[in-house]
Design a protein around this motif. Structure first.
Motif, PDB file in Angstrom:
ATOM      1  N   GLU A  16       7.752   0.097  -4.099  1.00 17.74           N
ATOM      2  CA  GLU A  16       8.953  -0.620  -4.825  1.00 17.74           C
ATOM      3  C   GLU A  16       9.783  -1.608  -3.929  1.00 17.74           C
ATOM      4  O   GLU A  16      10.224  -2.393  -4.551  1.00 17.74           O
ATOM      5  CB  GLU A  16       9.871   0.743  -5.194  1.00 17.74           C
ATOM      6  CG  GLU A  16      11.060   0.349  -6.127  1.00 17.74           C
ATOM      7  CD  GLU A  16      11.789   1.537  -6.522  1.00 17.74           C
ATOM      8  OE1 GLU A  16      13.111   1.898  -6.345  1.00 17.74           O
ATOM      9  OE2 GLU A  16      11.005   2.600  -6.966  1.00 17.74           O
ATOM     10  N   LEU A  17       9.731  -0.982  -2.977  1.00 18.96           N
ATOM     11  CA  LEU A  17      10.656  -2.257  -1.735  1.00 18.96           C
ATOM     12  C   LEU A  17       9.724  -3.313  -1.643  1.00 18.96           C
ATOM     13  O   LEU A  17      10.334  -4.212  -1.584  1.00 18.96           O
ATOM     14  CB  LEU A  17      10.793  -1.337  -0.451  1.00 18.96           C
ATOM     15  CG  LEU A  17      11.478  -2.122   0.705  1.00 18.96           C
ATOM     16  CD1 LEU A  17      12.742  -2.609   0.356  1.00 18.96           C
ATOM     17  CD2 LEU A  17      11.502  -1.557   2.018  1.00 18.96           C
ATOM     18  N   ALA A  18       8.493  -3.210  -1.614  1.00 20.25           N
ATOM     19  CA  ALA A  18       7.709  -4.509  -1.363  1.00 20.25           C
ATOM     20  C   ALA A  18       7.978  -5.361  -2.459  1.00 20.25           C
ATOM     21  O   ALA A  18       7.961  -6.478  -2.557  1.00 20.25           O
ATOM     22  CB  ALA A  18       6.121  -3.822  -1.300  1.00 20.25           C
ATOM     23  N   ALA A  45       0.971  -1.077   0.044  1.00 21.32           N
ATOM     24  CA  ALA A  45       0.024   0.077   0.155  1.00 21.32           C
ATOM     25  C   ALA A  45       0.910   1.347   0.053  1.00 21.32           C
ATOM     26  O   ALA A  45       1.900   1.307   0.582  1.00 21.32           O
ATOM     27  CB  ALA A  45      -0.860   0.122   1.245  1.00 21.32           C
ATOM     28  N   GLU A  46       0.368   2.146  -0.705  1.00 23.81           N
ATOM     29  CA  GLU A  46       1.220   3.487  -0.670  1.00 23.81           C
ATOM     30  C   GLU A  46       1.023   4.208   0.545  1.00 23.81           C
ATOM     31  O   GLU A  46       1.939   4.951   0.898  1.00 23.81           O
ATOM     32  CB  GLU A  46       0.805   4.562  -1.980  1.00 23.81           C
ATOM     33  CG  GLU A  46       1.118   3.810  -3.211  1.00 23.81           C
ATOM     34  CD  GLU A  46       0.986   4.719  -4.345  1.00 23.81           C
ATOM     35  OE1 GLU A  46       0.376   5.899  -4.187  1.00 23.81           O
ATOM     36  OE2 GLU A  46       0.954   4.631  -5.711  1.00 23.81           O
ATOM     37  N   GLN A  47      -0.056   4.122   1.233  1.00 25.31           N
ATOM     38  CA  GLN A  47      -0.367   4.803   2.650  1.00 25.31           C
ATOM     39  C   GLN A  47      -1.125   3.795   3.354  1.00 25.31           C
ATOM     40  O   GLN A  47      -2.111   3.542   3.313  1.00 25.31           O
ATOM     41  CB  GLN A  47      -1.269   5.829   2.350  1.00 25.31           C
ATOM     42  CG  GLN A  47      -1.614   6.570   3.602  1.00 25.31           C
ATOM     43  CD  GLN A  47      -0.557   7.106   4.174  1.00 25.31           C
ATOM     44  OE1 GLN A  47       0.219   8.167   3.531  1.00 25.31           O
ATOM     45  NE2 GLN A  47       0.149   6.550   5.441  1.00 25.31           N
ATOM     46  N   PRO A  48      -0.487   2.784   3.904  1.00 17.38           N
ATOM     47  CA  PRO A  48      -1.023   1.916   4.825  1.00 17.38           C
ATOM     48  C   PRO A  48      -1.791   2.358   6.020  1.00 17.38           C
ATOM     49  O   PRO A  48      -1.867   3.530   6.604  1.00 17.38           O
ATOM     50  CB  PRO A  48       0.145   1.358   5.491  1.00 17.38           C
ATOM     51  CG  PRO A  48       1.412   1.608   4.607  1.00 17.38           C
ATOM     52  CD  PRO A  48       1.053   2.823   4.244  1.00 17.38           C
ATOM     53  N   GLU A  49      -2.978   1.673   6.036  1.00 16.98           N
ATOM     54  CA  GLU A  49      -3.837   1.900   7.039  1.00 16.98           C
ATOM     55  C   GLU A  49      -3.603   1.689   8.504  1.00 16.98           C
ATOM     56  O   GLU A  49      -2.753   0.685   8.615  1.00 16.98           O
ATOM     57  CB  GLU A  49      -5.163   1.372   6.875  1.00 16.98           C
ATOM     58  CG  GLU A  49      -6.529   1.345   7.809  1.00 16.98           C
ATOM     59  CD  GLU A  49      -7.604   0.180   7.610  1.00 16.98           C
ATOM     60  OE1 GLU A  49      -8.324   0.500   8.462  1.00 16.98           O
ATOM     61  OE2 GLU A  49      -7.369  -0.502   6.666  1.00 16.98           O
ATOM     62  N   THR A  50      -3.901   2.674   9.449  1.00 22.85           N
ATOM     63  CA  THR A  50      -3.604   2.215  10.823  1.00 22.85           C
ATOM     64  C   THR A  50      -4.731   1.233  11.328  1.00 22.85           C
ATOM     65  O   THR A  50      -5.634   1.803  11.384  1.00 22.85           O
ATOM     66  CB  THR A  50      -3.417   3.388  11.746  1.00 22.85           C
ATOM     67  OG1 THR A  50      -2.601   4.248  11.340  1.00 22.85           O
ATOM     68  CG2 THR A  50      -3.056   2.869  13.248  1.00 22.85           C
TER      69      THR A  50
END
Length: 276
Positions: free
Chosen positions: A87-89, A59-64
């Motif tokens: 990219e790292l994922a 996810a580009e912005q992981p949910e909390t």
């Protein structure tokens, strides 16, 4: 952006309340963050993301994720707004595949409390990209060790590899009357056995902990909270030297030991005396 070689870490994250009452583990993690080079990114394997095969979050912005119930509203109000790193994922997935491990990429999974609780204590600014990684309980310790080894090279690229679980985890003891004045009798023998075997690099015994460690069944009725330790061990990158260092963060509620380990993958230097 730092590319210094980082250790791998195992963190006992405790209950979700650690976020509000960090105690000694908060002190230790804050101190640890001050002593480590700042990572360019973090890959964290959490005991609370369980999957049939390795899964990496892209996810580009992981949910909390507030994956718990019955706690104060203040816990549900906490956000850890670190960005992801697709990219790292993808690089993580490629490294796992290159090691012969099946893997799937999940574009939606966020940061469960096994990830954001310790990360908030390490890096409260949430200014480091985070990639979550799953745990596979049915595949056992050797599989988690192999996953860590597959990703160990990322430590040379400024990526901090973390396994987040608990060195003891028996929630059946929640109402057993343990507390600050009464510690569960299995806790000390179990964590002392693990410390001795980790310092001795006794991999055979560690992988066979279910049969060899004292009170293994009491300390871990199920494996999922200890498996991130094997990920962190593998991420040390050496079959011969873990370079383990234990940070004692006490025992929460009398039965959740809060040990932290860092692994350098380098044997400690041994002083020698020259003949006169």
């Amino acid at each position: 952006m730092s590319t210094a070689r980082l250790p791998s870490l195992f963190i006992s994250h405790g209950s979700p309340m650690t976020a509000l009452q960090p105690g000694q583990v908060g002190v230790q993690l804050a101190q640890l963050a001050r002593t480590l080079p700042k990572p360019r990114a973090i890959v964290i394997a959490s005991a609370h993301w369980l999957a049939l095969q390795p899964s990496v979050g892209a996810a580009e912005q992981p949910e909390t994720i507030h994956d718990f119930g019955g706690f104060p509203q203040a816990l549900f109000d906490i956000q850890y707004p670190a960005v992801g790193d697709p990219e790292l994922a993808a690089q993580v997935a490629d490294l796992l595949k290159a090691s012969g491990l099946s893997v799937q990429v999940d574009a939606h999974y966020g940061l469960d409390h096994g990830a954001w609780v310790p990360l908030r204590l390490l890096y409260p600014e949430a200014d480091i990209p985070v990639v979550p990684l799953s745990i596979q309980p049915r595949l056992g310790p050797a599989h988690q060790l192999a996953m860590g080894r597959a990703l160990a090279s990322l430590r040379d690229e400024g990526v901090l590899l973390i396994g987040s679980g608990s060195i003891t985890h028996n929630l059946h003891d929640w109402r057993a009357g343990y507390g600050d004045g009464r510690e569960a009798p299995y806790v000390r023998p179990f964590i002392e056995w693990f410390e001795a075997k980790l310092l001795a690099n006794d991999m055979d015994a560690l992988l066979d902990y279910r049969r060899q460690a004292p009170f293994a069944q009491q300390a871990h009725p199920t494996d999922e909270h200890l498996l991130p330790l094997f990920f962190a061990m593998g991420a040390a990158g050496s079959a011969d030297a873990l370079g383990a260092q234990r940070l004692d963060a006490g025992v929460d509620m009398g039965f959740l030991a809060m040990d932290i380990y860092q692994f350098s993958g380098v044997a400690p230097a041994v002083a020698t005396l020259k003949a006169a």
